[in-house]
Structure formats: structure tokens, C-alpha cells
Design an enzyme around this catalytic site. Structure first.
Site, PDB file in Angstrom:
ATOM      1  N   GLU A   1       2.956   2.799  11.626  1.00  0.00           N
ATOM      2  CA  GLU A   1       1.989   3.658  12.393  1.00  0.00           C
ATOM      3  C   GLU A   1       2.689   4.565  13.402  1.00  0.00           C
ATOM      4  OE1 GLU A   1      -2.283   1.669  11.833  1.00  0.00           O
ATOM      5  OE2 GLU A   1      -0.512   0.457  12.311  1.00  0.00           O
TER       6      GLU A   1
ATOM      7  N   ILE B   1       0.890  -1.384   0.074  1.00  0.00           N
ATOM      8  CA  ILE B   1       0.217  -0.048   0.078  1.00  0.00           C
ATOM      9  C   ILE B   1       0.997   1.335  -0.064  1.00  0.00           C
ATOM     10  CG2 ILE B   1      -2.050  -1.013   1.056  1.00  0.00           C
ATOM     11  CD1 ILE B   1      -1.168  -0.012   3.667  1.00  0.00           C
ATOM     12  N   GLY B   2       2.048   1.117  -0.443  1.00  0.00           N
ATOM     13  CA  GLY B   2       3.070   2.084  -0.555  1.00  0.00           C
ATOM     14  C   GLY B   2       4.070   2.071   0.494  1.00  0.00           C
TER      15      GLY B   2
ATOM     16  N   ASN C   1      14.869  -1.991   5.880  1.00  0.00           N
ATOM     17  CA  ASN C   1      15.272  -1.293   4.702  1.00  0.00           C
ATOM     18  C   ASN C   1      15.109   0.167   5.417  1.00  0.00           C
ATOM     19  OD1 ASN C   1      15.380   0.358   2.505  1.00  0.00           O
ATOM     20  ND2 ASN C   1      14.801  -1.122   1.244  1.00  0.00           N
TER      21      ASN C   1
ATOM     22  N   LYS D   1      15.607   3.208   4.093  1.00  0.00           N
ATOM     23  CA  LYS D   1      15.085   3.952   3.307  1.00  0.00           C
ATOM     24  C   LYS D   1      13.285   3.865   3.307  1.00  0.00           C
ATOM     25  CE  LYS D   1      16.793   5.101  -0.713  1.00  0.00           C
ATOM     26  NZ  LYS D   1      17.278   5.401  -2.074  1.00  0.00           N
TER      27      LYS D   1
ATOM     28  N   GLN E   1       7.952   5.762   5.839  1.00  0.00           N
ATOM     29  CA  GLN E   1       6.930   5.481   6.673  1.00  0.00           C
ATOM     30  C   GLN E   1       6.848   6.383   7.765  1.00  0.00           C
ATOM     31  OE1 GLN E   1       4.112   3.189   6.224  1.00  0.00           O
ATOM     32  NE2 GLN E   1       5.012   3.725   4.143  1.00  0.00           N
TER      33      GLN E   1
END
Length: 743
Positions: free
Chosen positions: A705, A481-482, A631, A633, A638
Site C-alpha cells: 500500500e 490476492i495478486g 522479491n 519483481k 505492488q
């Protein structure tokens, strides 16, 4: 083809594995997104971008009252529009956004429960004709009075909700009332937050077609959890789940609104079957504000009782939230409060009021996003009352074990996040007296807040296949979802199997593939990557058996297999037929024996114009401890998004409600304010080294989140430090500051 299965249940802390000493060096590397070139070049097709032959276009007819019955419809004018094919009445199968756990996601269209409820769909040969005809459908309503639109403490029928997933969100231990009443220092404050809308860039969309001979539905749609949605859709349509082929390989944002079944898929499927031709539909931006679900509004009362030295004696977090009648999901605003700070006397509770608004569903960081906004603001109020540094207050209330369950923390580096973050930010330069720092017309302040997000692991499966060409294929119904799922799954498989990234193909978002955790709850990376690890290790066992050696005698690197003095291409070790394994990860006993939480600290600098009340966030610094970073990056990306979203909730985000009619009036991105590039401050993100093997075999914790869970409070606290004005009714807009600004 040789195939095997393997399952790992997390009943104990995990040790080292091949992902720890893999010579390929992919895990932990800041690699570019594997699917990035497809997206930036427009070659990654989203749900609405599939164009089957003879496709028709749908457009929803939605309710223009908030409550009442539908006596009937007049379609004559709509059917007279050139190009209109039909008006589709799905009957009881019409549904609004359904929670991903809903076993019966049906609503019907004979009774209206909220403004914007889907009623019908007009289908035409062109989108324009469908839109024009939809506007000409006449609905005969019998409105009902007494709509419940405004959340208030005296809300009728407010009840304690029950939703097992949030069972940690409530507690009552010790004697809170007695301890609070006798505490030398007290804070008793009520904070309110409005409804918020997910507003993903990609609208909810679906393209559906049927194979009549097979009775099989093929549908391209935008969802986060493929397996759950396919099961929900099958039930609504009255067919078996294996008759649905649901594909969602690319999702342009969901944030919780695409966890469960949405009306566009139901309507497109019903229409395509009835018309015997493909049908596609995208819900308009304006319609989404009555369909896609919302984050509940809230009224949160925080009470903190402390000793004069800042040690908390009593802590209470009581929340009133809202949802539609009959829904069990609730916004668990207090879900982090039970585990965040020490204190023997504790009360965390939730009540839910029934409202005549669209369904309240998960929205990024359900619970913590608005709950930490209130709790961390209250902690700042306590620090100010005590005359104590806000960082020091938090450090003095570090618990040794989980205050709710009494269990040890799997890892806990909140104190280090606070101290290291404070040093990097220059916190020592903060002036404790509000309004003490001024630069011309600008009042400048600093604020801090803790970040806290419970860590979850969800059952997830993935299939990994080694081909005779010496390449690997990963298959799972997981979605991206990105967040970078395509990339991190390949990184894990590449490290374990000794393959470069370009030798690994990842297939996602297809209901015919092994069922995964899906993308939600910040469990996607850990769950999905762990299942790939389990499958890859099972493949190595197969290869070891073929070569007649023990698996620990094999080294995989650069497409080669090394054992003893022998080196051979991986293709030779695989042989003429593919090898495959399906790996599954499951939560287990360690979820109960050790409390798992990701932590962080965020520091904010804001400037408030002393004349206009305009707020500018100048910089945000976040230091996080969220397990092993697969990762840096994609993880940083996020966190950036989460921090900016926290800023959005603190300063601008609000679904403005017409309290007479129950309609959200700022229903587009022109008036529903979210940050744009010009609003984004300078942001620095630091990850502390951490490895949590109680969480999963990779030591990963959810991070998607975490950034939103407290960042808004840091900004709100900085606004207070700048101005001396404490706003408890979010978002903080200039009108709430003007009367209190210094001369």
C-alpha cells in the site's frame, strides 16, 4: 510423523538467522510468480468457477430506495419464470459488506438503510432465469424522507469515532491554537475527496454446498482473511466454525472489500441448505456499487504554521468522514500526520457522520491514501508560500524521534528517499514559478510528495512439512490476492531448508489450514513469511536432533544436508516419515518501543493542455525504503499498482452520487473511471537497502500500500507547478482547471 510447534513473539530486536546466510540465494531474487502459469492459462479456479453437479444459480434482489421500510413482497411473476426454483429470504441473516472486525454482521431485509441493500435472492436452474426473475420481484416500500447522503461540515450527529486499531490516528499536544495564531507563515486549506469503490476485477462470488449428514458447509468464495470470515459466517448461520470449509486459493483483487463477510456467501449458504443442492452466485458489477463497501468521502482541513525558514511550529489535520449508523470503523485520514514531520504543537482529529449510504470499509491504504493526498498538497502550498524548494522544506522538518510517542524510529530513510530520488528524477531542472515551462499547447510541471505507511505485524501461523522424498509443503490459510504470496513463502522456506523452488508446494486459502494474518494492512508478506521462517527453523532443530548434532552445525543447500565432513540427501535426513512444524509469529513489545513506518518519495511530471485542460502524467519516479525486499519483481509490481492508484485518486476516481436518491450512478467500469494502460506513464521504482529487525525476524516491511500513500499529491503538486491552479476538491478534472489556465 514427527510434529512440533514454535512461536516467536516480537519482544526484542531480532538478530541474524538462516534466511540471512542461506546459500540457496532465493530471498531477494526477482523470481516469477509461482502460480503465474496457472493464471495466464486459465487453470487457476476462482470462486465462481467451481461447478458442482446439479448446481443452481442465484441472483440478488436489491433495494431501489435509500431509506424506508419493506411492507411486503410479491413473488408471483418471478416464480412463474421457467427454471426458477425458489426465492430465498434469509431474514435477519441478510447482510451487506461487514467489517472484518464485526462480531455481529447482520442487517435484515425488513428495513432499508441504503440504496442497493440486498433483500432476497432468486434461485434458478440457469443464471439467465434467475436474473430475469429477480427483475420481476415486486417490493412494497414505505420510503422515509430525510435521507443523509451528502457529507458537509454541518453534518448532524457527527461524532468522534472509536476504533482501537487506529489509536495512533489522533493526537493533541502542545498549544496548537496559540502556536498557529502567532506563526509568521500560515497555510489553512480544506481538501475534499469523494467516495471511492474497490472495483476489483473479480466480482464477489460464492459457490456453496452442504453435507447434510455431517451438517458441514463447503464454500468456495473470494476473501482476503479466511479465518475471520469463517467465524463470521458460522455465527450468522448458527453453526460451529469447524463445520465450515471455506476455500479461497485465488482472489482476483479485493483491496479491502473482501476482508469481511459479504452477502453472497450468506445467501448462497442459506439457499443451498434450504434447497439441498449446491448454489452459486456472483454479484454483478452494478450491484457491487451498493453492496461491496466504499472508501469514505472526506473533508480534511490542514493548518500549517511555520517560521520564515520553513521550520514547522504548528500542524493540524482535522478530518470529517462518514459511515453507516452504528459502525465503529472510520477512515483515519490523519494516521500518518502524527509521525511524519517535526513540530511541537500538533492536533490530529477525526469526526464521523452517519450517512444513509452503504458501509464504509477498509480500502487500499485506509487513511493514508486520501490523508496523504491532503497533507502533502498542503506541504506544497507551504513551500510555495515560503518560496522554498518542496524537497528542502521536508528535509528541514525531519524529526529525530516519533513526534507523537517520543519513541525512536526502528528505521527512517525518508530524507535519503527524497534526496536520492530528486537526483535520479532531475528535480533540479524544476522551475519554481508555476506555468513557466511550456511546450506548444502543453504546460509542464513537476511535483513531489513523501510516501508514508505505518508498518504492522499480525499474528500468523504456517505449517511446513518435509516429505520422505526430500520436498517441502507449506500450508496456511493465508491468501494470495495478486501480491505474490505463493512465491515469497516458497522463497523463504527454500532458502532456510536449502531447496529449489520446484521442490516446494504451497497451499493457501483453506480454512482447515493454520490461521494466518490474511492479506490486508500490508502485513501479509511480513507476517506470513515470518511464520514460515519460524516453522522451517523448528524443522531444522528436529533434523539436528535426529542426526545428533547442533542445529548450527548443519548447512542446507540444493536438497542436501551438510554437517562436518558428511553430506546426505535431505530425504535421508528426514527418514521414512514426514517431519512437520507449525510456526507462529506474534507482535510484541517492539511495536510499542519503536515506531515502525515504511517511507518513500515520489516525483511526478505532468503536462496540462492549455486549451482543453487535459492532464497527462508523463512519468513517475519512486524511491522507497521498506525493509528487506523478499522479491524485487513482485514488490515492484505492488508499487506500480499503488502509484497508478494514487494517480487514479488524484485525477479521475469518484463514485458519483445522485444526491436526491442516494445512489451511485456511475456504477460500472465504463463510467467509474480508473486508469487503463493508455493512462499509465513511464514509471521508475528504486528500493533503498534496508533491514528492520524490530519489525520481524526477516527485516521486512509492508510495501503493497505504500505506493498509493502520497503519489496522488505529487501529481496534484505537479499540476499546480504546470498551471498555477490549485485544486483542493479531488479528483482534479479538466472543468476545475479551465477557468484558471493562463491565456
Amino acid at each position: 510423523m514427527s510434529s512440533t510447534t514454535a512461536t516467536l513473539r516480537m519482544n526484542a530486536k531480532q538478530g541474524l538467522n538462516r534466511a540471512d546466510h542461506a546459500p540457496q540465494g532465493l530471498i531477494g531474487a526477482p523470481l516469477d510468480r509461482k502460480e503465474g502459469p496457472l493464471k495466464v492459462s486459465g487453470r487457476a479456479p476462482y470462486a465462481y468457477e467451481h461447478h458442482p453437479a446439479n448446481v443452481a444459480f442465484g441472483y440478488l434482489v436489491t433495494a431501489t430506495i435509500a431509506r424506508g421500510k419493506v411492507n411486503g413482497y410479491d413473488f408471483d411473476a418471478a416464480l412463474a419464470v421457467p427454471g426458477v426454483v425458489a426465492v430465498i429470504d434469509a431474514g435477519k441473516r441478510t447482510t451487506t459488506q461487514a467489517a472484518n472486525t464485526s462480531s455481529n454482521p447482520e442487517q435484515g431485509n425488513d428495513h432499508v438503510t441504503h440504496y442497493g441493500q440486498p433483500l432476497l435472492m432468486v434461485v434458478a436452474d440457469t443464471f439467465e432465469a434467475a436474473r430475469e426473475a429477480a427483475a420481476k420481484v415486486r417490493v412494497d416500500y414505505a420510503p422515509e424522507e430525510g435521507g443523509r447522503f451528502v457529507l458537509a461540515e454541518e453534518a448532524p450527529k457527527a461524532k468522534t469515532p472509536g476504533y482501537p486499531f487506529f489509536n495512533k490516528a489522533n493526537m493533541n499536544t502542545g498549544d496548537f491554537d496559540g502556536a498557529f495564531a502567532t506563526a509568521p507563515v500560515q497555510v489553512d486549506a480544506t481538501y475534499t475527496t469523494p467516495s471511492q469503490i474497490h472495483a476489483a476485477m473479480e466480482p464477489h462470488a460464492a459457490t456453496a454446498s452442504w453435507d447434510e449428514a455431517e451438517g458441514k458447509l463447503t464454500i468456495h468464495a473470494s476473501y482476503q482473511m479466511i479465518g475471520n470470515v469463517a467465524a463470521q459466517l458460522a455465527k450468522v448461520l448458527g453453526i460451529k466454525a469447524d463445520k465450515i470449509h471455506l476455500m479461497s486459493p485465488y482472489v482476483g483483487g479485493g483491496f479491502g472489500s473482501k476482508l469481511g463477510l459479504n452477502p453472497e456467501s450468506v445467501m448462497a449458504a442459506v439457499a443451498a441448505r434450504a434447497l439441498k443442492r449446491p448454489v452459486k452466485i456472483a454479484i454483478t458489477r452494478q450491484q457491487l456499487f451498493g453492496i461491496s463497501g466504499r472508501r469514505s468521502d472526506s473533508i480534511q482541513r490542514i493548518r500549517l504554521g511555520a517560521e520564515a525558514d520553513g521550520r514547522i511550529l504548528a500542524i493540524a489535520h482535522e478530518s470529517l468522514v462518514s459511515n453507516r449508523d452504528g459502525e465503529t470503523f472510520y477512515e483515519p485520514a490523519g494516521i500518518s500526520t502524527p509521525t511524519l514531520y517535526a513540530g511541537e504543537n500538533r492536533l490530529v482529529s477525526h469526526r464521523q457522520a452517519a450517512m444513509d449510504l452503504m458501509i464504509s470499509v477498509s480500502m487500499r491504504a485506509p487513511g493514508e491514501a486520501i490523508g496523504m493526498l491532503a497533507l502533502e498538497s498542503a506541504m506544497d502550498e507551504l513551500a510555495h508560500t515560503l518560496g522554498l524548494d518542496p524537497v528542502e522544506l521536508r528535509l528541514r522538518n525531519e524529526p529525530d524521534t516519533d513526534p507523537q510517542a517520543g519513541t525512536p524510529f526502528s528505521t527512517r530513510k525518508l530524507a535519503k528517499c527524497l534526496t536520492q530520488g530528486a537526483e535520479a528524477f532531475g528535480w533540479a531542472e524544476r522551475k519554481p514559478q508555476p506555468g513557466a515551462r511550456r511546450e506548444g499547447d502543453w504546460l509542464v510541471g513537476l511535483g513531489v510528495a513523501a510516501l508514508s505507511r505505518n508498518n504492522y505485524l499480525s499474528t500468523s501461523s504456517a505449517r511446513v512439512r518435509l516429505t520422505p522424498a526430500g520436498t517441502a509443503e507449506i500450508e496456511t490459510d493465508h491468501t494470495d490476492i495478486g501480491t505474490g504470496t505463493y512465491t515469497i513463502l516458497a522463497q523463504v522456506a527454500g532458502d532456510v531448508l536449502g531447496l529449489p523452488m520446484d521442490a516446494i508446494e504451497v497451499r493457501l486459502g483453506d480454512s482447515t489450514l493454520p490461521k494466518s494474518s490474511g492479506s490486508g494492512g500490508s502485513w501479509g508478506a511480513a507476517s506470513g513469511a515470518s511464520s514460515v521462517l519460524v516453522a522451517a527453523e523448528a524443522l531444522i532443530e528436529q533434523i539436528a536432533k535426529r542426526l545428533g548434532v547442533e542445529a548450527d552445525q548443519l548447512t542446507f543447500k540444493d536438497g542436501q544436508v551438510i554437517t562436518g565432513n558428511r553430506t546426505m540427501p535431505l530425504a535421508d535426513a528426514v527418514g521414512p516419515e514426514p517431519l512437520e512444524a507449525e510456526g507462529t509469529i506474534q507482535s510484541g513489545a517492539v511495536q510499542l518501543t519503536h515506531t515502525q513506518v515504511a517511507y518513500g518519495a515520489v516525483f511526478a511530471e505532468v503536462a496540462v493542455n492549455a486549451v482543453t485542460g487535459e492532464i497527462r502524467v508523463r512519468r513517475l519516479d519512486a524511491t522507497l525504503a521498506a525493509g528487506r525486499i523478499l522479491n524485487p519483481k513482485t514488490a515492484r509490481s505492488q508499487v506500480l499498482g499503488g502509484l497508478i492508484w494514487g494517480m487514479s485518486g488524484a485525477l479521475m476516481e469518484e463514485a458519483a452520487l445522485d444526491e436526491r436518491r442516494g445512489v451511485f450512478v456511475n456504477h460500472d467500469l465504463a463510467e467509474y473511471h480508473v486508469p487503463v494502460n493508455a493512462d499509465a506513464p513511464a514509471i521508475d521504482v528504486t528500493f533503498l537497502e534496508e533491514d528492520d529487525r524490530y519489525a520481524n525476524p526477516l527485516g521486512v516491511k509492508g510495501i503493497g500500500e505504500l505506493g498509493i500513500c502520497g503519489s496522488g499529491a505529487a501529481i496534484a503538486n505537479a499540476v499546480f507547478n504546470a498551471t498555477g491552479v490549485r485544486v483542493r476538491d479531488f479528483p482534479i478534472t479538466l472543468d476545475k482547471l479551465l477557468d484558471g489556465l493562463p491565456d
